[in-house]
Design a protein around this motif. Structure first.
Motif, PDB file in Angstrom:
ATOM      1  N   VAL A 142       0.874  -1.221  -0.057  1.00 36.90           N
ATOM      2  CA  VAL A 142       0.100  -0.079  -0.006  1.00 36.90           C
ATOM      3  C   VAL A 142       0.822   1.177   0.054  1.00 36.90           C
ATOM      4  O   VAL A 142       0.604   2.242  -0.868  1.00 36.90           O
ATOM      5  N   GLN A 143       1.838   1.073   0.847  1.00 40.26           N
ATOM      6  CA  GLN A 143       2.634   2.383   0.936  1.00 40.26           C
ATOM      7  C   GLN A 143       3.575   2.572  -0.321  1.00 40.26           C
ATOM      8  O   GLN A 143       3.568   3.891  -0.811  1.00 40.26           O
ATOM      9  N   PRO A 144       4.203   1.626  -0.839  1.00 42.33           N
ATOM     10  CA  PRO A 144       4.883   1.791  -2.156  1.00 42.33           C
ATOM     11  C   PRO A 144       4.119   2.253  -3.238  1.00 42.33           C
ATOM     12  O   PRO A 144       4.392   3.043  -4.026  1.00 42.33           O
ATOM     13  N   LEU A 145       2.845   1.879  -3.327  1.00 40.76           N
ATOM     14  CA  LEU A 145       1.839   2.218  -4.372  1.00 40.76           C
ATOM     15  C   LEU A 145       1.542   3.628  -4.051  1.00 40.76           C
ATOM     16  O   LEU A 145       1.481   4.513  -5.122  1.00 40.76           O
ATOM     17  N   GLY A 146       1.560   4.082  -2.804  1.00 45.62           N
ATOM     18  CA  GLY A 146       1.327   5.416  -2.416  1.00 45.62           C
ATOM     19  C   GLY A 146       2.460   6.330  -2.956  1.00 45.62           C
ATOM     20  O   GLY A 146       2.205   7.469  -3.559  1.00 45.62           O
ATOM     21  N   ASN A 147       3.757   6.007  -2.636  1.00 48.79           N
ATOM     22  CA  ASN A 147       4.834   6.627  -3.425  1.00 48.79           C
ATOM     23  C   ASN A 147       4.757   6.903  -5.032  1.00 48.79           C
ATOM     24  O   ASN A 147       5.327   7.775  -5.445  1.00 48.79           O
ATOM     25  N   ILE A 148       4.222   5.587  -5.504  1.00 47.89           N
ATOM     26  CA  ILE A 148       4.104   5.711  -6.962  1.00 47.89           C
ATOM     27  C   ILE A 148       3.035   6.907  -7.260  1.00 47.89           C
ATOM     28  O   ILE A 148       3.378   7.593  -8.323  1.00 47.89           O
ATOM     29  N   VAL A 199      -2.149  12.008  -0.456  1.00 44.22           N
ATOM     30  CA  VAL A 199      -1.957  10.752  -0.596  1.00 44.22           C
ATOM     31  C   VAL A 199      -1.267   9.881   0.344  1.00 44.22           C
ATOM     32  O   VAL A 199      -1.463   8.884   0.642  1.00 44.22           O
ATOM     33  N   GLY A 200      -0.280  10.605   0.810  1.00 42.94           N
ATOM     34  CA  GLY A 200       0.428   9.891   1.838  1.00 42.94           C
ATOM     35  C   GLY A 200      -0.444   9.450   2.911  1.00 42.94           C
ATOM     36  O   GLY A 200      -0.243   8.454   3.639  1.00 42.94           O
ATOM     37  N   PHE A 201      -1.250  10.484   3.535  1.00 39.41           N
ATOM     38  CA  PHE A 201      -2.050  10.363   4.499  1.00 39.41           C
ATOM     39  C   PHE A 201      -3.109   9.194   4.341  1.00 39.41           C
ATOM     40  O   PHE A 201      -3.169   8.400   5.097  1.00 39.41           O
ATOM     41  N   VAL A 202      -3.718   9.195   3.001  1.00 43.68           N
ATOM     42  CA  VAL A 202      -4.754   8.101   2.820  1.00 43.68           C
ATOM     43  C   VAL A 202      -3.923   6.689   2.797  1.00 43.68           C
ATOM     44  O   VAL A 202      -4.585   5.832   3.335  1.00 43.68           O
ATOM     45  N   THR A 203      -2.906   6.632   2.166  1.00 50.23           N
ATOM     46  CA  THR A 203      -2.369   5.454   2.246  1.00 50.23           C
ATOM     47  C   THR A 203      -1.770   4.891   3.472  1.00 50.23           C
ATOM     48  O   THR A 203      -1.857   3.605   3.711  1.00 50.23           O
ATOM     49  N   GLY A 204      -1.447   5.880   4.299  1.00 46.72           N
ATOM     50  CA  GLY A 204      -0.575   5.499   5.628  1.00 46.72           C
ATOM     51  C   GLY A 204      -2.044   4.796   6.336  1.00 46.72           C
ATOM     52  O   GLY A 204      -1.906   3.874   7.149  1.00 46.72           O
ATOM     53  N   ARG A 205      -3.155   5.551   6.388  1.00 45.77           N
ATOM     54  CA  ARG A 205      -4.154   5.281   7.227  1.00 45.77           C
ATOM     55  C   ARG A 205      -4.717   3.860   6.487  1.00 45.77           C
ATOM     56  O   ARG A 205      -5.196   2.804   7.445  1.00 45.77           O
ATOM     57  N   LEU A 210      -5.247  -2.194   7.096  1.00 41.05           N
ATOM     58  CA  LEU A 210      -5.093  -3.474   6.562  1.00 41.05           C
ATOM     59  C   LEU A 210      -4.431  -4.390   7.521  1.00 41.05           C
ATOM     60  O   LEU A 210      -4.366  -5.291   7.456  1.00 41.05           O
ATOM     61  N   VAL A 211      -3.125  -3.802   8.209  1.00 45.01           N
ATOM     62  CA  VAL A 211      -2.303  -4.413   9.009  1.00 45.01           C
ATOM     63  C   VAL A 211      -3.186  -4.825  10.171  1.00 45.01           C
ATOM     64  O   VAL A 211      -3.435  -6.173  10.735  1.00 45.01           O
ATOM     65  N   MET A 212      -4.266  -4.115  10.690  1.00 43.00           N
ATOM     66  CA  MET A 212      -5.071  -4.475  11.906  1.00 43.00           C
ATOM     67  C   MET A 212      -6.043  -5.767  11.524  1.00 43.00           C
ATOM     68  O   MET A 212      -6.285  -6.544  12.395  1.00 43.00           O
TER      69      MET A 212
END
Length: 214
Positions: A142-148, A199-205, A210-212
């Motif tokens: 999720v986070q790598p996709l956010g960076n993309i 984008v960073g905020f949304v992907t971080g949340r 998803l981890v939870m």
């Protein structure tokens, strides 16, 4: 910043084009990226080679060169499209290589037992990839996709080279009239920063959620 407020409708129009480029290009890149990922993890050697060649080729070609070649070259062979459409297609093809690489790393993080269990249940390669492996892989990228997505947003400004009037191009036009580059480009830079932060905020949340539920 008053110069930006004076040209707010124009800035808004450019922002809308930038967002259109970003969203449409990401959706296209996501679809193509999944297909390339499937090729790269396929049991068929030829498909794996083609998928790898695709990723290596587009990760080592400048996006600006691809945009210019498509804009000026495709009409020569009878393929004509609006600059915005050309930019979306080219950026999608380009960014798909990065999405495919991110997804492949996610697929590799899924235990081999998952694929074996899927095959034992009688699922085909396509079914096991779509229903078992990819959903688990997506949670890890999720986070790598956010960076993309953030990088893609910044890359959209290159579309100005083929006559797409996005946020950056509107800023250039305003500067030609007002001749105040510092407030104009600082303001536009802050808009890009806000998009990236969003984008960073949304992907971080999303990643934490998803981890939870994993």
């Amino acid at each position: 910043m008053s110069v930006l407020l004076d040209h707010l409708p124009v800035i808004w129009q450019g922002l809308v084009v930038t967002l259109q480029l970003t969203v449409a290009s990401f959706l296209g890149a996501a679809v193509l990226g999944v297909l390339v990922t499937a090729m790269r993890v396929s049991p068929v050697g030829v498909l794996r080679a083609l998928g790898t060649a695709y990723v290596e080729a587009f990760q080592n070609l400048p996006l600006l060169v691809l945009l210019v070649l498509a804009f000026f070259g495709l009409p020569e062979i009878g393929i004509k499209a609006e600059p915005l459409v050309t930019a979306i297609v080219v950026i999608s093809i380009y960014e798909a290589a990065y999405i495919a690489e991110a997804l492949r790393s996610g697929v590799n993080s899924v235990g081999k037992g998952q694929g074996e269990a899927a095959r034992a249940l009688g699922l085909t390669f396509r079914q096991s990839l779509w229903y078992v492996i990819l959903p688990q892989a997506l949670r890890t990228v999720v986070q790598p996709l956010g960076n993309i997505i953030i990088a893609l947003t910044m890359n959209t400004l290159l579309a100005g080279a083929i006559s797409v009037v996005d946020l950056t191009e509107e800023a250039k036009r305003i500067n030609l009239v007002e001749a105040q580059p510092i407030p104009i480009f600082v303001g536009v830079g802050l808009i890009y920063a806000l998009i990236a932060s969003g984008v960073g905020f949304v992907t971080g949340r999303l990643e934490r959620r998803l981890v939870m539920v994993r």
